[in-house]
Design a protein around this motif. Structure first.
Motif, mmCIF file in Angstrom:
data_model
loop_
_atom_site.group_PDB
_atom_site.id
_atom_site.type_symbol
_atom_site.label_atom_id
_atom_site.label_comp_id
_atom_site.label_asym_id
_atom_site.label_seq_id
_atom_site.Cartn_x
_atom_site.Cartn_y
_atom_site.Cartn_z
ATOM 1 N N LYS A 69 21.847 15.715 15.660
ATOM 2 C CA LYS A 69 22.369 17.019 15.263
ATOM 3 C C LYS A 69 23.370 17.520 16.310
ATOM 4 O O LYS A 69 23.118 17.441 17.502
ATOM 5 C CB LYS A 69 21.215 18.012 15.144
ATOM 6 C CG LYS A 69 21.472 19.104 14.165
ATOM 7 C CD LYS A 69 20.226 19.900 13.929
ATOM 8 C CE LYS A 69 20.081 19.995 12.438
ATOM 9 N NZ LYS A 69 18.997 20.808 12.020
ATOM 10 N N GLY A 70 24.515 17.966 15.863
ATOM 11 C CA GLY A 70 25.550 18.486 16.749
ATOM 12 C C GLY A 70 26.432 17.412 17.366
ATOM 13 O O GLY A 70 27.263 17.706 18.221
ATOM 14 N N ALA A 71 26.285 16.176 16.954
ATOM 15 C CA ALA A 71 27.081 15.080 17.522
ATOM 16 C C ALA A 71 28.430 14.992 16.829
ATOM 17 O O ALA A 71 28.561 15.246 15.633
ATOM 18 C CB ALA A 71 26.335 13.757 17.377
ATOM 19 N N LYS A 72 29.433 14.640 17.613
ATOM 20 C CA LYS A 72 30.780 14.432 17.088
ATOM 21 C C LYS A 72 31.267 13.074 17.585
ATOM 22 O O LYS A 72 31.011 12.694 18.732
ATOM 23 C CB LYS A 72 31.731 15.519 17.579
ATOM 24 C CG LYS A 72 31.393 16.884 17.049
ATOM 25 C CD LYS A 72 32.379 17.906 17.551
ATOM 26 C CE LYS A 72 31.973 19.280 17.053
ATOM 27 N NZ LYS A 72 32.844 20.329 17.577
ATOM 28 N N ASP A 88 29.973 12.500 21.235
ATOM 29 C CA ASP A 88 29.794 13.680 22.098
ATOM 30 C C ASP A 88 28.631 14.460 21.490
ATOM 31 O O ASP A 88 28.759 15.066 20.430
ATOM 32 C CB ASP A 88 31.063 14.524 22.117
ATOM 33 C CG ASP A 88 30.930 15.752 22.991
ATOM 34 O OD1 ASP A 88 30.018 15.778 23.838
ATOM 35 O OD2 ASP A 88 31.746 16.675 22.827
ATOM 36 N N VAL A 89 27.472 14.389 22.158
ATOM 37 C CA VAL A 89 26.265 15.029 21.646
ATOM 38 C C VAL A 89 25.957 16.245 22.501
ATOM 39 O O VAL A 89 25.398 16.126 23.594
ATOM 40 C CB VAL A 89 25.058 14.048 21.660
ATOM 41 C CG1 VAL A 89 23.830 14.701 21.049
ATOM 42 C CG2 VAL A 89 25.417 12.766 20.944
ATOM 43 N N ASN A 90 26.363 17.419 22.040
ATOM 44 C CA ASN A 90 26.127 18.691 22.740
ATOM 45 C C ASN A 90 26.549 18.608 24.204
ATOM 46 O O ASN A 90 25.813 18.995 25.102
ATOM 47 C CB ASN A 90 24.648 19.106 22.639
ATOM 48 C CG ASN A 90 24.236 19.339 21.197
ATOM 49 O OD1 ASN A 90 25.036 19.804 20.389
ATOM 50 N ND2 ASN A 90 23.005 18.997 20.869
ATOM 51 N N GLY A 91 27.708 18.046 24.480
ATOM 52 C CA GLY A 91 28.238 17.974 25.839
ATOM 53 C C GLY A 91 27.884 16.695 26.570
ATOM 54 O O GLY A 91 28.447 16.419 27.625
ATOM 55 N N ARG A 110 23.184 6.191 26.764
ATOM 56 C CA ARG A 110 23.310 7.643 26.909
ATOM 57 C C ARG A 110 23.679 8.000 28.334
ATOM 58 O O ARG A 110 23.180 7.395 29.278
ATOM 59 C CB ARG A 110 21.986 8.327 26.559
ATOM 60 C CG ARG A 110 21.633 8.216 25.124
ATOM 61 C CD ARG A 110 20.392 9.039 24.823
ATOM 62 N NE ARG A 110 20.033 8.830 23.438
ATOM 63 C CZ ARG A 110 18.817 8.539 23.011
ATOM 64 N NH1 ARG A 110 17.820 8.472 23.868
ATOM 65 N NH2 ARG A 110 18.585 8.359 21.748
#
Length: 115
Positions: A69-72, A88-91, A110
């Motif tokens: 969730k929130g990954a780009k 890019d997962v939440n920074g 990671r």
């Protein structure tokens, strides 16, 4: 008008046994050389056809990879037989790799910031 060779002065002479042995030896060496060359070409063509038959086609179809969730997706690239996806997962940065032939997940890396 046309150049004609002069008729031979002497009729064809029979070959001596020594000359016949030399000619037979030459024919034997020539046939062996041709045989080796044909076997070499057949071996090269055999290897080429073997590799063409054994080559596996690339995977086709649809594959759905679930992202956190929130990954780009930052970047994607292909390197050798691997598809590399940088997320890019939440920074935080995460690298996922997939096998190019099967599109199965191959690994996950990671990166986290030290507290």
């Amino acid at each position: 008008m046309f150049h004609r060779p002069p008729p031979p002065d002497t009729p064809d002479e029979a070959l001596t046994p020594e000359q016949e042995r030399v000619i037979a030896k030459f024919r034997r060496f020539s046939s062996m050389s041709i045989l080796v060359m044909v076997l070499g070409v057949a071996a090269v063509l055999g290897v080429i056809s073997y590799r063409m038959m054994r080559a596996q086609p690339l995977a086709t179809g649809e594959v759905t990879a679930l992202l956190p969730k929130g990954a780009k997706i930052a970047t994607t690239t292909v390197s050798g037989d691997v598809v590399v996806v940088v997320l890019d997962v939440n920074g935080a940065t995460e690298i996922r790799t997939f096998d190019l032939r099967t599109l199965a997940p191959a690994g996950k890396l990671r990166f986290a910031v030290e507290p």
